[in-house]
Design a protein around this motif. Structure first.
Motif, mmCIF file in Angstrom:
data_model
loop_
_atom_site.group_PDB
_atom_site.id
_atom_site.type_symbol
_atom_site.label_atom_id
_atom_site.label_comp_id
_atom_site.label_asym_id
_atom_site.label_seq_id
_atom_site.Cartn_x
_atom_site.Cartn_y
_atom_site.Cartn_z
ATOM 1 N N LEU A 59 -7.097 -1.361 2.953
ATOM 2 C CA LEU A 59 -6.082 -1.667 3.953
ATOM 3 C C LEU A 59 -6.636 -2.549 5.070
ATOM 4 O O LEU A 59 -6.027 -3.562 5.447
ATOM 5 N N SER A 89 -8.111 0.017 -5.509
ATOM 6 C CA SER A 89 -7.055 0.186 -4.511
ATOM 7 C C SER A 89 -5.740 0.680 -5.113
ATOM 8 O O SER A 89 -5.187 1.690 -4.635
ATOM 9 N N PHE A 131 0.827 -1.200 0.000
ATOM 10 C CA PHE A 131 0.000 0.000 0.000
ATOM 11 C C PHE A 131 0.868 1.259 0.000
ATOM 12 O O PHE A 131 0.671 2.177 -0.800
#
Length: 236
Positions: free
Chosen positions: A113, A208, A11
């Motif tokens: 997340l 994402s 991420f």
């Protein structure tokens, strides 16, 4: 600690990639709004729709989650407005400051997340918080921002205009509709037709990575704009 790092590393790596691309001008700064629009109007709604349709209806209608989150959000809004509003800072600035404080980056970063760390069971509470913030928190802050003009001849015009603007914002935002459709699909235990489901899945899978990349690009743009303004001020 190591398992959490291994899950979260991609991420932050994507955020760093977006930052580097924009800072090096590999990604033109003019392209950032396009990425943001793609996430907000296409990829993120599809991700919320897919999570909603795949989550048991009981988790999507969990009143305790809505109550805890709602009270917390309202407390943050009330606290920020109370502490910031003064003779220099009016309702408009105080209200939007409260919106920034109370409205987290749940869609761009929170949902992917937390689902990656906690599993699919985290999707239900996240969807509830997003729905509350879109419908209640943002509408309340928009209404509060109009109180500066709610005096004299415009005393009734300000609140009405704020209510219309908040309602219009909800109606044209695809995220509440995607959440509602996901809830309906979950309640009815229906699935989308095969080609439609695959299209939604492809867009959802893009949410994402593109959102995280965009966050990094926005951070880089802010840094570049601040540096350019500083250089201009120094020359002047």
């Amino acid at each position: 600690m190591l398992p959490v790092f291994l899950v979260t590393f991609p991420f932050f790596a994507l955020i760093a990639a977006g930052y580097g691309a924009a800072r090096a001008r590999i990604l033109p700064l003019d392209a950032i709004p396009g990425l943001n629009s793609f996430v907000l109007y296409f990829a993120l709604p599809c991700m919320l729709l897919r999570f909603g349709a795949g989550t048991p209806i009981g988790q999507l209608l969990d009143g305790s989650v809505a109550l805890v989150w709602g009270l917390s959000a309202l407390a943050v809004v009330g606290g920020v407005v109370a502490f910031t509003r003064n003779a220099r800072i009016g309702w408009n600035d105080a209200a939007f400051g409260a919106l920034v404080a109370a409205f987290p980056n749940t869609g761009f970063m929170g949902v992917p997340l937390l689902v990656a760390i906690l599993g699919a069971q985290a999707a239900g509470p996240m969807i509830i918080t997003i729905a509350f913030d879109l419908v209640v928190t943002s509408s309340l802050c928009i209404a509060l921002s109009r109180l500066d003009g709610a005096s004299g001849s415009g005393a009734h015009h300000g609140p009405r205009q704020a209510a219309r603007q908040a309602l219009r914002g909800i109606l044209v935002n695809p995220m509440p509709w995607s959440i509602l459709l996901g809830v309906l699909l979950s309640a009815a235990r229906w699935t989308l037709p095969g080609p439609v489901e695959r299209t939604v899945a492809m867009l959802a899978d893009a949410a994402s990575p593109v959102a995280l990349f965009t966050i990094g690009a926005v951070l880089a743009r802010s840094a570049l704009v601040a540096r350019e303004h500083g250089a201009s001020a120094a020359v002047a």
